[in-house]
Scaffold this active site. Sequence first.
Site: not given
Ligand SMILES: [Zn+2]
Length: 498
Positions: A369, A344
């Site tokens: 992510h 992320e």
């Molecule tokens: Zn999260």
Amino acid sequence: MRFVISYVFVFTVCYATIDDYKAKRAKILRDEGLLSVGGNIKLTDKESTVNNCIMQHKFREVDYGFRNPQHYKFSRHFFTYKDDIRQSKVYQIIKDMPKGAALHIHDMGILGPDYIMNLTYSDDLYICFDKSDVKFKFSDKTPKTPCKSNWQLISEARKSSNSTKFDMKLRKYFTLCVSNPDTTYPSIKESWEVFMKYFGRVIDILTYRPIWEQYFYDVLLKFKNDNVMYLEVRSILPSLYELDGTLYAPLITAKTYRKTIERFKKDHPDFVGAKLIYAPSRSVNRSQLDEYLRLARAIKADVPDIFAGFDLVGQEDLGSPLIEFIPQLTAASKDLNYFFHAGETDWYGTMTDENLIDAILLGAKRIGHAYAISKHPLLMKEVIDKGIALEVNVISNTVLSLVRDVRNHPLSNFFAQGMPVVLSSDDPGAWEADPLSDDFYVAFVGVASRLSDLRLLKQIAINSLNYSTLDGVNKNKALDRFNLKWNAFVDHFNCSKY
Ligand SMILES: [Zn+2]
Ligand SMILES: *[C@@H]1O[C@H](CO)[C@@H](O)[C@H](O)[C@H]1NC(C)=O
Ligand SMILES: *[C@@H]1O[C@H](CO)[C@@H](O)[C@H](O)[C@H]1NC(C)=O
Ligand SMILES: *[C@@H]1O[C@H](CO)[C@@H](O)[C@H](O)[C@H]1NC(C)=O
Ligand SMILES: *[C@@H]1O[C@H](CO)[C@@H](O)[C@H](O)[C@H]1NC(C)=O
Ligand SMILES: *[C@@H]1O[C@H](CO)[C@@H](O)[C@H](O)[C@H]1NC(C)=O
């Protein structure tokens, strides 16, 4: 000379006719379509009717933006257009459409500021304004927690000022939404700081035991009303407390989850259910992680039917990278399924970026992510070969400063390559988004190809159940139930309603 000859040989391409050229061109488009997420789905006649309707509205939105890029909403911050979304016909259709499951959400970030404002009208809630921040505590006497000014009952604080003004000011503490996001959040530093403060404020309101039990019930209800039928919820499992200060162990929080899920399923028999991913902070040392892993095993032993697995959370660039904990996490992988947040980040070639390698080597069932994974061709292949789903949260990524113009979100690449993707919403309450519909809408209109249609939407809904931790029998039941809902949606679809 030889170079020139081979140049001519390789690059002079002959087409018998322009039709021949066009056929080859059409084949490329067709083959790329087949490769993309949902590309293999065949629509029934009734589904095609729905598809024609949604695509007519999608084309109108995208083509307007193409001709008027200065007015294109998806290239700007989510806060500047989130209220306009409700007018979109595509959004309205998506809202009514069954969407399967949400597999990446954090319990304390789901219900928004209006819900929390209501909670501030509860009895026995104290408030203290502390420099530029605010603290809360439910208590049967004045709290002892240190604070820069005085603790007082919130009902009295509200009475002693203009209550409308008081509430307008208070509400701002429970949302990241602002009218000038570009100046308030110039970088990831500012957006994450405000995000973390949000959790610091709501935690003492939400973890009062009676509130927590109702809160999670209302979370399930809010998702159900957004046409979502199953959840996997990440939780740090905060300790719940009583008015007299009694503090419960995290295991009690897990049991409370189980109780609430059972109660909800009893009231709403068509809801599939929910499971828990224990996800404590990633800013830890080895001995703390051992403690967390011990607790994860204890929860699994205690409430195995709702326990899905383990993750670590927090701003990834600031937390400890997974590589620091390999021996422990390898050992625990025999007992625990992993759902790590990884990649992320915008920082290519850093420890955060390399968390993706460790998440996969440690056997993660899904990755939270995986924003940076398109920069890792071997990991992309691994994820496809092993069916490791990527949990993509587009709105979260824009609000938390990874990407501004969602047309540049790597999800468009994941869609194009037919990656195992699920869409989720991370912390929709913190930015006042729908439980799931807004994320579907932004992904469908702003990120996916202009040409991606109902087949994409259907496939990501199916993916969300297929990549859940439901076991074989229950997964099939859930997919059957989804198909019933989907067919009902298609059968009753009326384009002029939108
Ligand atoms: Zn999260
Ligand atoms: C807040 O409480 C009022 C009054 O009970 C209710 O009508 C409203 O729906 C609640 N709002 C939310 C967001 O729960
Ligand atoms: C309270 O504040 C609101 C909003 O500023 C204002 O409209 C209202 O007149 C005020 N009420 C009183 C009693 O001062
Ligand atoms: C690990 O962190 C905990 C909590 O911050 C702290 O109490 C402990 O001393 C730390 N242990 C080591 C070995 O650094
Ligand atoms: C579920 O996922 C597996 C593994 O990726 C895949 O082979 C299968 O086709 C998927 N099933 C559906 C119904 O999408
Ligand atoms: C479709 O919706 C329109 C507008 O709400 C309504 O007038 C029409 O009767 C509906 N058609 C059917 C077949 O239900």
